[in-house]
Each structure stands twice: as structure tokens, then as C-alpha cells.
Design a protein around this motif. Structure first.
Motif, PDB file in Angstrom:
ATOM      1  N   GLN A 102       4.238   7.589  -6.141  1.00  0.00           N
ATOM      2  CA  GLN A 102       3.387   6.485  -5.683  1.00  0.00           C
ATOM      3  C   GLN A 102       3.481   5.353  -6.700  1.00  0.00           C
ATOM      4  O   GLN A 102       3.322   5.580  -7.905  1.00  0.00           O
ATOM      5  N   PHE A 103       3.707   4.156  -6.208  1.00  0.00           N
ATOM      6  CA  PHE A 103       3.833   2.980  -7.075  1.00  0.00           C
ATOM      7  C   PHE A 103       2.689   2.044  -6.717  1.00  0.00           C
ATOM      8  O   PHE A 103       2.691   1.430  -5.644  1.00  0.00           O
ATOM      9  N   ILE A 104       1.709   1.944  -7.593  1.00  0.00           N
ATOM     10  CA  ILE A 104       0.509   1.133  -7.331  1.00  0.00           C
ATOM     11  C   ILE A 104       0.528  -0.057  -8.281  1.00  0.00           C
ATOM     12  O   ILE A 104       0.551   0.115  -9.508  1.00  0.00           O
ATOM     13  N   HIS A 105       0.537  -1.252  -7.699  1.00  0.00           N
ATOM     14  CA  HIS A 105       0.619  -2.441  -8.556  1.00  0.00           C
ATOM     15  C   HIS A 105      -0.448  -3.457  -8.173  1.00  0.00           C
ATOM     16  O   HIS A 105      -0.733  -3.658  -6.996  1.00  0.00           O
ATOM     17  N   CYS A 106      -1.016  -4.096  -9.201  1.00  0.00           N
ATOM     18  CA  CYS A 106      -2.082  -5.075  -8.977  1.00  0.00           C
ATOM     19  C   CYS A 106      -1.621  -6.466  -9.397  1.00  0.00           C
ATOM     20  O   CYS A 106      -1.040  -6.637 -10.474  1.00  0.00           O
ATOM     21  N   ALA A 107      -1.889  -7.441  -8.529  1.00  0.00           N
ATOM     22  CA  ALA A 107      -1.502  -8.829  -8.812  1.00  0.00           C
ATOM     23  C   ALA A 107      -2.530  -9.761  -8.169  1.00  0.00           C
ATOM     24  O   ALA A 107      -3.384  -9.321  -7.391  1.00  0.00           O
ATOM     25  N   ARG A 108      -2.422 -11.040  -8.526  1.00  0.00           N
ATOM     26  CA  ARG A 108      -3.377 -11.999  -7.967  1.00  0.00           C
ATOM     27  C   ARG A 108      -3.152 -12.165  -6.460  1.00  0.00           C
ATOM     28  O   ARG A 108      -4.073 -12.142  -5.667  1.00  0.00           O
TER      29      ARG A 108
ATOM     30  N   ILE B  56       1.210   3.265 -12.180  1.00  0.00           N
ATOM     31  CA  ILE B  56       0.181   2.245 -11.978  1.00  0.00           C
ATOM     32  C   ILE B  56       0.455   1.081 -12.920  1.00  0.00           C
ATOM     33  O   ILE B  56       0.689   1.282 -14.114  1.00  0.00           O
ATOM     34  N   SER B  57       0.408  -0.138 -12.382  1.00  0.00           N
ATOM     35  CA  SER B  57       0.636  -1.291 -13.254  1.00  0.00           C
ATOM     36  C   SER B  57      -0.149  -2.489 -12.765  1.00  0.00           C
ATOM     37  O   SER B  57      -0.624  -2.537 -11.631  1.00  0.00           O
ATOM     38  N   ALA B  58      -0.266  -3.466 -13.660  1.00  0.00           N
ATOM     39  CA  ALA B  58      -0.876  -4.745 -13.307  1.00  0.00           C
ATOM     40  C   ALA B  58      -0.121  -5.837 -14.043  1.00  0.00           C
ATOM     41  O   ALA B  58       0.300  -5.648 -15.187  1.00  0.00           O
ATOM     42  N   GLY B  59       0.076  -6.972 -13.364  1.00  0.00           N
ATOM     43  CA  GLY B  59       0.744  -8.103 -14.005  1.00  0.00           C
ATOM     44  C   GLY B  59       2.115  -7.729 -14.530  1.00  0.00           C
ATOM     45  O   GLY B  59       2.881  -7.001 -13.890  1.00  0.00           O
ATOM     46  N   CYS B  60       2.423  -8.211 -15.754  1.00  0.00           N
ATOM     47  CA  CYS B  60       3.757  -7.939 -16.296  1.00  0.00           C
ATOM     48  C   CYS B  60       3.863  -6.536 -16.890  1.00  0.00           C
ATOM     49  O   CYS B  60       4.918  -6.158 -17.398  1.00  0.00           O
ATOM     50  N   GLY B  61       2.803  -5.737 -16.774  1.00  0.00           N
ATOM     51  CA  GLY B  61       2.897  -4.323 -17.141  1.00  0.00           C
ATOM     52  C   GLY B  61       3.775  -3.533 -16.175  1.00  0.00           C
ATOM     53  O   GLY B  61       4.013  -2.341 -16.370  1.00  0.00           O
ATOM     54  N   ILE B  62       4.261  -4.211 -15.142  1.00  0.00           N
ATOM     55  CA  ILE B  62       5.111  -3.537 -14.151  1.00  0.00           C
ATOM     56  C   ILE B  62       6.473  -3.161 -14.734  1.00  0.00           C
ATOM     57  O   ILE B  62       7.129  -2.241 -14.252  1.00  0.00           O
ATOM     58  N   THR B  63       6.926  -3.848 -15.799  1.00  0.00           N
ATOM     59  CA  THR B  63       8.323  -3.671 -16.224  1.00  0.00           C
ATOM     60  C   THR B  63       8.664  -2.258 -16.684  1.00  0.00           C
ATOM     61  O   THR B  63       9.668  -1.712 -16.234  1.00  0.00           O
TER      62      THR B  63
ATOM     63  N   ASN C  28      12.002   8.109   1.329  1.00  0.00           N
ATOM     64  CA  ASN C  28      10.753   8.518   1.994  1.00  0.00           C
ATOM     65  C   ASN C  28       9.658   8.898   1.014  1.00  0.00           C
ATOM     66  O   ASN C  28       8.481   8.700   1.277  1.00  0.00           O
ATOM     67  N   LYS C  29      10.069   9.452  -0.129  1.00  0.00           N
ATOM     68  CA  LYS C  29       9.051   9.944  -1.083  1.00  0.00           C
ATOM     69  C   LYS C  29       8.439   8.819  -1.931  1.00  0.00           C
ATOM     70  O   LYS C  29       7.500   9.037  -2.667  1.00  0.00           O
ATOM     71  N   PHE C  30       8.999   7.594  -1.799  1.00  0.00           N
ATOM     72  CA  PHE C  30       8.542   6.469  -2.625  1.00  0.00           C
ATOM     73  C   PHE C  30       7.515   5.658  -1.843  1.00  0.00           C
ATOM     74  O   PHE C  30       7.838   4.991  -0.865  1.00  0.00           O
ATOM     75  N   LYS C  31       6.261   5.729  -2.257  1.00  0.00           N
ATOM     76  CA  LYS C  31       5.153   5.084  -1.533  1.00  0.00           C
ATOM     77  C   LYS C  31       4.615   3.912  -2.343  1.00  0.00           C
ATOM     78  O   LYS C  31       4.334   4.045  -3.530  1.00  0.00           O
ATOM     79  N   LEU C  32       4.468   2.778  -1.666  1.00  0.00           N
ATOM     80  CA  LEU C  32       3.997   1.562  -2.326  1.00  0.00           C
ATOM     81  C   LEU C  32       2.564   1.235  -1.947  1.00  0.00           C
ATOM     82  O   LEU C  32       2.140   1.457  -0.808  1.00  0.00           O
ATOM     83  N   ALA C  33       1.827   0.670  -2.899  1.00  0.00           N
ATOM     84  CA  ALA C  33       0.508   0.098  -2.604  1.00  0.00           C
ATOM     85  C   ALA C  33       0.279  -1.075  -3.548  1.00  0.00           C
ATOM     86  O   ALA C  33       0.382  -0.923  -4.768  1.00  0.00           O
ATOM     87  N   PHE C  34       0.014  -2.248  -2.971  1.00  0.00           N
ATOM     88  CA  PHE C  34      -0.277  -3.427  -3.784  1.00  0.00           C
ATOM     89  C   PHE C  34      -1.747  -3.801  -3.605  1.00  0.00           C
ATOM     90  O   PHE C  34      -2.253  -3.797  -2.474  1.00  0.00           O
TER      91      PHE C  34
END
Length: 347
Positions: A140-146, A112-119, A165-171
Motif C-alpha cells: 500500500q502506497f499512501i501519500h499526502c499532498a496539498r 506512508i509519505s507526505a510532501g517531498c518525503g515521498i522520495t 495488482n498487489k500495488f494499492k494507491l491512496a492519496f
């Protein structure tokens, strides 16, 4: 002896965020995905030190740092505007307890990340996918941005999602420009949406998170309230990709004065109660390395020989000081308030 890193390539990830690809003369230093690097740059004749999360892999030939422009971000903005191909910056070590190697992860991993915490979580994602480990059921890769234009690594993440297949994205975009789709959700990540991501793997997940403090506090509170096993919840105590010096003015400590002495550099200075030790050292040109400026990299360690300071972070929990070192008088200048007459020696 500190080595030099040479800039080989740079590329804008978003309008205000740039990736730097740096070459190390003896090969990429060993690090654990999720950790950060302490670097030094000279701007207008003055040395500055900062810590940035590494988003590449230890096996990569180049070190990737992704840096966002921030208001009054002395080093970040200088690197984005003025660091050119062939220029060098100094390396002052790699550190960080937030990493994928020192923790035992379960079958389902949620990043889980937001903004530049994604790195740092990007480094973790790349590492986990490189393992080809069948025991990992999902990532699961969950990222928050504007909005979509501010999602760092957007294209690369979609590519990884198509390949694995096992890599799931959610923005989650608070102000999306396009119609939301299966990948992009309108609004902020909240406790209910987190429960949706956790519902199928609640008892068999490990969570790793990095982002702004308020965001992480919200997520942590929601996850804790849901009864999640917090032994498998890990968060970076500060989004290192964002430059975040501590404020100078401290409320609640006005009125008193103390003397700070650094005999090795003939410094004796009267300061107001509650002043951050690092500020005094830097203002008086004492050569102290301060990279993360938030008490987690340990580069500004020094020893308080007499008197006492008030620590603003738990350096033991952050892995930067041991109890034995604290008992001997060691402290981190960036997160020590002066509350007494003190004598200081650099380590």
C-alpha cells in the motif's frame, strides 16, 4: 577521494519539484533503497553540502534525486534554477539506516509519505515491485499532498498500480481541486483512515514512513495507540529531500560565553552558550562537510579534544556514531551545542 556526478537529464515533477538524473563514471554506487546521498556543490565560489534521498534503484543506470523548492533553500533552489545538463556535482558518500534491506519486512507493506518525503519510499516501492516476490501479498502506497498538482510521481505511481495488482494507491489531499475519487481522498490522513488501511493486515504488516516531523509524529502516535507491533514500524528521522538547516538562535542558552579553539586552523573564537558548533566552523571557513545538517548522515563528524558539547540528536540510534566514538570525544558538528570551552579537531 570523492567522485563527480554529471547531470544527464532533469524534469519537473510538479511546479516546484524537479527530478535530476545523474551519471556516475564507474556505474551507480551501491546503495539500499531508502538511503540518501551526500552531495557537494559550489555556489558563488563557496562549497555547500546537502543530503538528498535517492528515489531510483541501485540497478538503474542513473541516480535520480527529486528536489523541492523551499524558502531560503540555498542548495535546493540553486539546483532547480541553475544546474544544467552536463554540469557536475561532487559525491560524498551514501548513508542512512532507513532502508528496505536492513529490516525484515512482513507480507503486507505499507509505505506512508507526505510532501517531498515521498522520495525514499518511492525507491522502496520500485525495489519491492522489482522483486516479483510472491510472499509479498500487498504494497500500500499512501501519500499526502496539498492537491493533485502537488503529488510527486503521480503518473508513474498510477502506471505501477495498473501494472501490479498487489500495488494499492491512496492519496490524501487537504485541498483537492477535483471531486475526490477512489484514489484521492479529501482531507488529511488521520488515525481513523490509517486503521482502514491496516484493518485487513494489522498483524502482518510492516510500515515505512517519511515526511515532515509533525506529520510523522501524528502517524506514529496513532499507530502506536492502535497496538501495532512497533518493531515493524520504520521512519526516516527527517525528510532529507527537503533542505532543513538547523536554526542558529537557541533559546534557553543565553548569557554565557565560551571559547572554541580549532588549533589545526588557528581558530580561537568566543561564542555564546548554546551555539551550534557547525555554525561557528562554517562562519570561519573551516572545511567541514555538512550534508544532512540534522545529525543523521555523519559527514560532519569531528572530535572534541577538551571540554564538552550537548548533543541534540541520538547519533547512536541514527547509526552515525558508536558509543565508543562518543566516549573518545567524537561528535557531529551540526547537532552539537557549545556549552563549555572546547578544543576541536576535524576527523
Amino acid at each position: 577521494e570523492n567522485s563527480l556526478l554529471t547531470l544527464v537529464e532533469s524534469v519537473f515533477e510538479t511546479a516546484d519539484t524537479k527530478s535530476f538524473f545523474l551519471h556516475h563514471p564507474t556505474g551507480t554506487p551501491d546503495f539500499k533503497p531508502g538511503q540518501f546521498i551526500n552531495i557537494g556543490v559550489t555556489i558563488d565560489g563557496k562549497a555547500h553540502y546537502r543530503a538528498y534521498s535517492i528515489s531510483s534503484l541501485p540497478s538503474d543506470k542513473l541516480i535520480q534525486l527529486t528536489i523541492k523548492r523551499v524558502p531560503e533553500g540555498t542548495v535546493s533552489n540553486w539546483m532547480i534554477d541553475r544546474l544544467n545538463i552536463g554540469d557536475q556535482i561532487s559525491l560524498h558518500g551514501i548513508a542512512g539506516t532507513f532502508n528496505i534491506i536492513d529490516s525484515t519486512f512482513r507480507d503486507n507493506i505499507i509505505l506512508i509519505s507526505a510532501g517531498c518525503g515521498i522520495t525514499p519510499v518511492m525507491s522502496m516501492a520500485r525495489y519491492l515491485l522489482s522483486l516479483n516476490d510472491n510472499r509479498i501479498k500487498s504494497i500500500q502506497f499512501i501519500h499526502c499532498a496539498r492537491d493533485e498538482n502537488n503529488i510527486i510521481y503521480f503518473d508513474e505511481l498510477r502506471k505501477l498500480s495498473n501494472e501490479h495488482n498487489k500495488f494499492k494507491l491512496a492519496f490524501y489531499c487537504s485541498r483537492p481541486k477535483k471531486e475526490p475519487d477512489s484514489l484521492i481522498h479529501k482531507g488529511r490522513l488521520n488515525t481513523d483512515s490509517l486503521k482502514t488501511h491496516l484493518q485487513d493486515c494489522f498483524d502482518n504488516s510492516s510500515i515505512y514512513m517519511c515526511g515532515p516531523d509533525e506529520f510523522m509524529d501524528m502517524v506514529k502516535t496513532g499507530i502506536k495507540a492502535s497496538g501495532f507491533d512497533m518493531d515493524h514500524f520504520h521512519m526516516e528521522s527527517f525528510a532529507i529531500s527537503c533542505e532543513s538547516p538547523l536554526p542558529n538562535n537557541v533559546s534557553g542558552h543565553e548569557g554565557k560565553n565560551h571559547t572554541v579553539s580549532v588549533p589545526d586552523f588557528s581558530l580561537e573564537k568566543e561564542v555564546t552558550d548554546g551555539t551550534i558548533l557547525l555554525d561557528i566552523l562554517e562562519e570561519n571557513s573551516i572545511p567541514v562537510v555538512a550534508a544532512c545538517r540534522s545529525g543523521i548522515c555523519g559527514s560532519c563528524k569531528c572530535k572534541v579534544e577538551t571540554g564538552k558539547v550537548e548533543r541534540t540528536v541520538d547519533a547512536i540510534a541514527n547509526g552515525t556514531l558508536t558509543q565508543e566514538e562518543i566516549d573518545e570525544g567524537y561528535t557531529l558538528a551540526c547537532s552539537s551545542r557549545i556549552v563549555d570551552d572546547i578544543t576541536v579537531t576535524l576527523k
